[in-house]
Design an enzyme around this catalytic site. Sequence first.
Site, PDB file in Angstrom:
ATOM      1  N   GLU A  94     -24.473   5.679   3.632  1.00  0.00           N
ATOM      2  CA  GLU A  94     -23.169   6.140   4.110  1.00  0.00           C
ATOM      3  C   GLU A  94     -23.028   5.934   5.614  1.00  0.00           C
ATOM      4  O   GLU A  94     -21.962   5.544   6.099  1.00  0.00           O
ATOM      5  CB  GLU A  94     -22.979   7.621   3.749  1.00  0.00           C
ATOM      6  CG  GLU A  94     -21.686   8.255   4.245  1.00  0.00           C
ATOM      7  CD  GLU A  94     -20.435   7.617   3.685  1.00  0.00           C
ATOM      8  OE1 GLU A  94     -19.347   7.912   4.226  1.00  0.00           O
ATOM      9  OE2 GLU A  94     -20.511   6.841   2.728  1.00  0.00           O
ATOM     10  N   LYS A 127      -6.776   2.855   2.566  1.00  0.00           N
ATOM     11  CA  LYS A 127      -7.302   4.182   2.255  1.00  0.00           C
ATOM     12  C   LYS A 127      -7.420   4.393   0.744  1.00  0.00           C
ATOM     13  O   LYS A 127      -8.441   4.826   0.251  1.00  0.00           O
ATOM     14  CB  LYS A 127      -6.391   5.256   2.863  1.00  0.00           C
ATOM     15  CG  LYS A 127      -6.865   6.681   2.607  1.00  0.00           C
ATOM     16  CD  LYS A 127      -8.168   6.965   3.304  1.00  0.00           C
ATOM     17  CE  LYS A 127      -8.627   8.390   3.107  1.00  0.00           C
ATOM     18  NZ  LYS A 127      -9.947   8.631   3.691  1.00  0.00           N
ATOM     19  N   ARG A 174      -3.197   4.494   5.278  1.00  0.00           N
ATOM     20  CA  ARG A 174      -3.679   3.754   4.118  1.00  0.00           C
ATOM     21  C   ARG A 174      -4.136   2.346   4.498  1.00  0.00           C
ATOM     22  O   ARG A 174      -4.808   1.689   3.710  1.00  0.00           O
ATOM     23  CB  ARG A 174      -2.568   3.644   3.070  1.00  0.00           C
ATOM     24  CG  ARG A 174      -2.283   4.947   2.325  1.00  0.00           C
ATOM     25  CD  ARG A 174      -1.034   4.819   1.482  1.00  0.00           C
ATOM     26  NE  ARG A 174      -0.914   5.930   0.559  1.00  0.00           N
ATOM     27  CZ  ARG A 174      -1.064   5.836  -0.764  1.00  0.00           C
ATOM     28  NH1 ARG A 174      -1.367   4.682  -1.294  1.00  0.00           N
ATOM     29  NH2 ARG A 174      -0.928   6.886  -1.541  1.00  0.00           N
ATOM     30  N   HIS A 211     -41.193  -4.750   2.946  1.00  0.00           N
ATOM     31  CA  HIS A 211     -40.899  -5.674   1.855  1.00  0.00           C
ATOM     32  C   HIS A 211     -39.744  -6.616   2.210  1.00  0.00           C
ATOM     33  O   HIS A 211     -39.082  -7.136   1.306  1.00  0.00           O
ATOM     34  CB  HIS A 211     -40.583  -4.898   0.575  1.00  0.00           C
ATOM     35  CG  HIS A 211     -41.733  -4.082   0.080  1.00  0.00           C
ATOM     36  ND1 HIS A 211     -42.840  -4.651  -0.512  1.00  0.00           N
ATOM     37  CD2 HIS A 211     -41.970  -2.742   0.119  1.00  0.00           C
ATOM     38  CE1 HIS A 211     -43.695  -3.700  -0.827  1.00  0.00           C
ATOM     39  NE2 HIS A 211     -43.198  -2.536  -0.450  1.00  0.00           N
ATOM     40  N   ASN A 233       3.719  -1.512  -5.218  1.00  0.00           N
ATOM     41  CA  ASN A 233       2.268  -1.366  -5.079  1.00  0.00           C
ATOM     42  C   ASN A 233       1.618  -1.813  -6.365  1.00  0.00           C
ATOM     43  O   ASN A 233       2.127  -1.514  -7.448  1.00  0.00           O
ATOM     44  CB  ASN A 233       1.881   0.093  -4.811  1.00  0.00           C
ATOM     45  CG  ASN A 233       2.190   0.536  -3.409  1.00  0.00           C
ATOM     46  OD1 ASN A 233       2.528  -0.266  -2.556  1.00  0.00           O
ATOM     47  ND2 ASN A 233       2.083   1.835  -3.163  1.00  0.00           N
ATOM     48  N   GLY A 234       0.484  -2.492  -6.277  1.00  0.00           N
ATOM     49  CA  GLY A 234      -0.218  -2.923  -7.471  1.00  0.00           C
ATOM     50  C   GLY A 234      -0.335  -4.432  -7.537  1.00  0.00           C
ATOM     51  O   GLY A 234      -0.071  -5.141  -6.561  1.00  0.00           O
ATOM     52  N   GLU A 253     -17.468  -0.083   8.834  1.00  0.00           N
ATOM     53  CA  GLU A 253     -16.036   0.083   8.558  1.00  0.00           C
ATOM     54  C   GLU A 253     -15.205   0.122   9.839  1.00  0.00           C
ATOM     55  O   GLU A 253     -14.145  -0.509   9.904  1.00  0.00           O
ATOM     56  CB  GLU A 253     -15.795   1.387   7.786  1.00  0.00           C
ATOM     57  CG  GLU A 253     -16.011   1.302   6.295  1.00  0.00           C
ATOM     58  CD  GLU A 253     -15.702   2.622   5.620  1.00  0.00           C
ATOM     59  OE1 GLU A 253     -15.019   2.607   4.586  1.00  0.00           O
ATOM     60  OE2 GLU A 253     -16.143   3.686   6.109  1.00  0.00           O
ATOM     61  N   TRP A 306      -0.425  -4.117   2.197  1.00  0.00           N
ATOM     62  CA  TRP A 306      -1.806  -4.560   2.375  1.00  0.00           C
ATOM     63  C   TRP A 306      -1.945  -5.791   1.505  1.00  0.00           C
ATOM     64  O   TRP A 306      -1.832  -5.727   0.286  1.00  0.00           O
ATOM     65  CB  TRP A 306      -2.762  -3.458   1.948  1.00  0.00           C
ATOM     66  CG  TRP A 306      -4.202  -3.713   2.252  1.00  0.00           C
ATOM     67  CD1 TRP A 306      -4.837  -3.571   3.452  1.00  0.00           C
ATOM     68  CD2 TRP A 306      -5.214  -4.135   1.326  1.00  0.00           C
ATOM     69  NE1 TRP A 306      -6.169  -3.868   3.331  1.00  0.00           N
ATOM     70  CE2 TRP A 306      -6.435  -4.223   2.035  1.00  0.00           C
ATOM     71  CE3 TRP A 306      -5.210  -4.447  -0.035  1.00  0.00           C
ATOM     72  CZ2 TRP A 306      -7.628  -4.614   1.442  1.00  0.00           C
ATOM     73  CZ3 TRP A 306      -6.398  -4.835  -0.639  1.00  0.00           C
ATOM     74  CH2 TRP A 306      -7.583  -4.916   0.101  1.00  0.00           C
ATOM     75  N   LYS A 340     -20.105   3.643   7.364  1.00  0.00           N
ATOM     76  CA  LYS A 340     -19.188   4.140   8.390  1.00  0.00           C
ATOM     77  C   LYS A 340     -19.208   3.232   9.622  1.00  0.00           C
ATOM     78  O   LYS A 340     -18.169   2.919  10.189  1.00  0.00           O
ATOM     79  CB  LYS A 340     -19.565   5.568   8.797  1.00  0.00           C
ATOM     80  CG  LYS A 340     -19.190   6.615   7.805  1.00  0.00           C
ATOM     81  CD  LYS A 340     -17.678   6.768   7.699  1.00  0.00           C
ATOM     82  CE  LYS A 340     -17.286   7.290   6.334  1.00  0.00           C
ATOM     83  NZ  LYS A 340     -17.381   6.343   5.243  1.00  0.00           N
ATOM     84  N   CYS A 349       0.797  -1.194   0.000  1.00  0.00           N
ATOM     85  CA  CYS A 349       0.000   0.000   0.000  1.00  0.00           C
ATOM     86  C   CYS A 349       0.858   1.286   0.000  1.00  0.00           C
ATOM     87  O   CYS A 349       0.470   2.244  -0.626  1.00  0.00           O
ATOM     88  CB  CYS A 349      -0.907  -0.036   1.216  1.00  0.00           C
ATOM     89  SG  CYS A 349      -2.315   1.030   1.098  1.00  0.00           S
TER      90      CYS A 349
END
Length: 608
Positions: free
Chosen positions: A481, A603, A27, A504, A97-98, A488, A72, A485, A2
């Site tokens: 949202e 992040k 991150r 329903h 990274n990647g 998370e 990460w 939060k 990361c």
Amino acid sequence: MCGIVGAVARRNIVPILLQGLQRLEYRGYDSAGIAIVANGHLERIRSTGRVAELTEKSAAADAHLGIAHTRWATHGVPSERNAHPHTSNDLVAVVHNGIIENYEALRARLSAEGYTFESDTDTEVIAHLIHSHYARGNSLLAATQAALNDLVGAYAIGVIAADNPDQMIGARKGSPLLLGVGQGEHFLGSDVSALLQVTRDMVYLEEGDVVEVNLDSYRIFDVSGKSVTRPVQQSELDNDSVELGEYRHYMQKEIHEQPQALANTLESVCNSSSLVPGIFGAQAAETFADIDRILILACGTSNHAGQVARYWLEEIAGIPCSVEIASEYRYRVSVANPKTLIVTISQSGETADTLSALNHAKALGHVHTLSVCNVPESALVRLSKLRLLTRAGPEIGVASTKAFTTQLAALFLLTLILAKQRGRLDHATEQKHLHALRHLPAAVQAVLALEPQIAKLAERFTNKHHALFLGRGLHYPIALEGALKLKEISYIHAEAYPAGELKHGPLALVDSEMPVIAVAPNDALLEKLKSNLQEVRARGGELYDFADADTHIKSGDGFHLLQMPEHANHLSPILHTIPLQLLAYHVALQKGTDVDKPRNLAKSVTVE
């Protein structure tokens, strides 16, 4: 991924690497490590703990060249053997990274050539590839360039070699990397914040660039291998902006920075007597005149901002709007309309899925593109014809807060300008909206004053494992949202529904152990929402109602009311976001989780 930091200097660079990694902790990561060249040898120190543990293990290290990484996990479980940097034959070290998509084929080829793999990662193939070219007498630069030709996927890399104590190589494709320029020293970083401790002069590498970094100089080569010049830009950030200050966590700090972040984002229009398209770029007026619909592409929190904007754009500007999850958009067959404005939203501007979605849209023939982003030098901004920078400042906490509310403000500006250009905004209404925008920072500050009450409510969530969020109309995305939060950072399973959907299916979940959080502004759907809330209470559900001051809703047994200071009309979603952010934060405190670095999350999601 990361985070990447690299340094070559005439002083000990180990503290620089470690402090840079600390700045990148936001991150998210599961391991960290450094590789340095000391006395002609490659030394590597890695840890699966926090950067603080790596710092303890590196106390005696001293070197003038080194690279560092927070990982990460993508390929291979979090462990010391999978932690970066990865090495080849104690000569070459790489941080990355990647994701390398063809790593399995490369691994088989390199194994057949006699290379031994010590990790489960895709990154290790890069180290062995570079070594295979370097061992043939190529320079480190040429060896890296040759190795990159074999890679399929995304990468930002830093490379050093034990027998080359004054040089490092960097390269990027699909993942950000920048060069920090100093006096007799130079640095690599995946984020500006990692380098502010040593320089504010930055060179933002373009897609496909490779940079050769030495003590007193550097050379940049583009994807074709041609030497190129990239501008040196002075970062507008300062070292203090990424410090925690008086706050307990970055998330709390960033929640409380929202009045100023909104004021900064709106400064160009709030000091003006009218709205003009030029705030989105020189071609904005011409572009807006040529569109007849909008497609918003974004992920996560940014997608929720887009969903709110859809209500605004269709009601106020009268323009059809659809919102798609960026990670899904390019994998379905869609019908391109050349008169569509493609709006991409991202805090970092480096979100891989959003960048890929934008490139896919352009490949389909879409020429009208606009980005809403917090990072002026990001790939997303560079790829878009038009842009509006949110000016939220650095956002360190993984759970986005001030980036979200400033995105909403930017999208409301887009709505008003499109409405004005389409003849749907008269002067009096324009002035009314401008007044509301000028008042917005003060209105948010008034909501922040409710934090002690919200903290008290959060105590009731200590032993909860599930939660339900309800909203109607343009506040349904705000419920989404709020649920995001909470899940998370507190790890409570939370879902959001339009309140009218209760009967329903979701109503089956409601009992005394299921907290139900309702967003209740005083709008046209209030009476409908009140009926939905009664359905919850009739089934023994414990209700938490975040209501405007003039909604005439009263608290009672099993009914907890948080009364907002005022109703903000169209800007109400921004105000109602604040208490949901604070609720998630204080519930996480009750749960004892790592607020700023929640498990399994990063992040800046720069891999698909």
